[in-house]
Design a protein around this motif. Structure first.
Motif, PDB file in Angstrom:
ATOM      1  N   ASP A  65       0.853  -1.182   0.000  1.00 51.68           N
ATOM      2  CA  ASP A  65       0.000   0.000   0.000  1.00 51.68           C
ATOM      3  C   ASP A  65       0.892   1.237   0.000  1.00 51.68           C
ATOM      4  N   SER A  66       0.344   2.393   0.277  1.00 47.85           N
ATOM      5  CA  SER A  66       1.108   3.643   0.199  1.00 47.85           C
ATOM      6  C   SER A  66       2.238   3.714   1.226  1.00 47.85           C
ATOM      7  N   ARG A  67       2.204   2.890   2.256  1.00 48.71           N
ATOM      8  CA  ARG A  67       3.249   2.900   3.291  1.00 48.71           C
ATOM      9  C   ARG A  67       4.423   1.987   2.969  1.00 48.71           C
TER      10      ARG A  67
END
Length: 153
Positions: free
Chosen positions: A16-18
């Motif tokens: 994901d974005s992390r």
């Protein structure tokens, strides 16, 4: 080529974005009765070889996720195994994240074949050098034996 008792499981990276997350150990996905007793992580520099060696009693549960790539070598040296004499080479790590279960008597080693270091996590089912590090180490080392049939080149 297959080796009896060796289990190679592809690992999924949930991104994901992390960044990403990967489940490396789940008791319900290991062979019945196999319980890790410790865990460690090692970094191997490009071109460096670890092994080959084997264990008399210990099962290793290796996890190769990256950032580098390893060429993993396995040889079945167990006389009573239905796959005795079989060998296997597989590239593992960043592009092929896996968990590999290596039972006693299977000779194993790996080389970092990428231009960046590789990380290996191990969850063996025995303590290194036993309780309190007071026992002999369960390893049969082959890398310094010039006559060994187990070669990583």
């Amino acid at each position: 080529m297959e080796i009896e008792g060796v289990q190679i499981v592809s690992l999924r990276k949930f991104t994901d974005s992390r960044g990403w997350l990967s489940e490396i150990y789940r008791q319900d996905e290991l062979p019945a009765g196999l319980t890790p007793q410790m865990a460690y992580i090692s970094e191997t520099l490009p071109g460096v070889v670890r092994g080959p060696h084997e264990h008399r009693e210990q099962t290793d549960i290796f996890v190769f996720l990256g950032p580098g790539t390893f060429r993993l070598y396995l040889w079945d040296a167990r006389k009573a195994s239905s796959t005795c004499g079989n060998s296997l080479q597989i590239d593992v790590g960043a592009e092929n994240p896996v968990r590999v279960t290596v039972p006693p008597g299977v000779v194993h080693g790996y080389q970092c074949v990428s231009e960046v270091p590789g990380w290996c996590i191990n969850l063996p089912d025995a303590l290194y050098a036993g309780e309190g590090k007071q026992s002999p180490v369960d390893e049969i080392r082959h890398e310094n034996n010039a006559d060994s049939p187990y070669r990583i080149e």
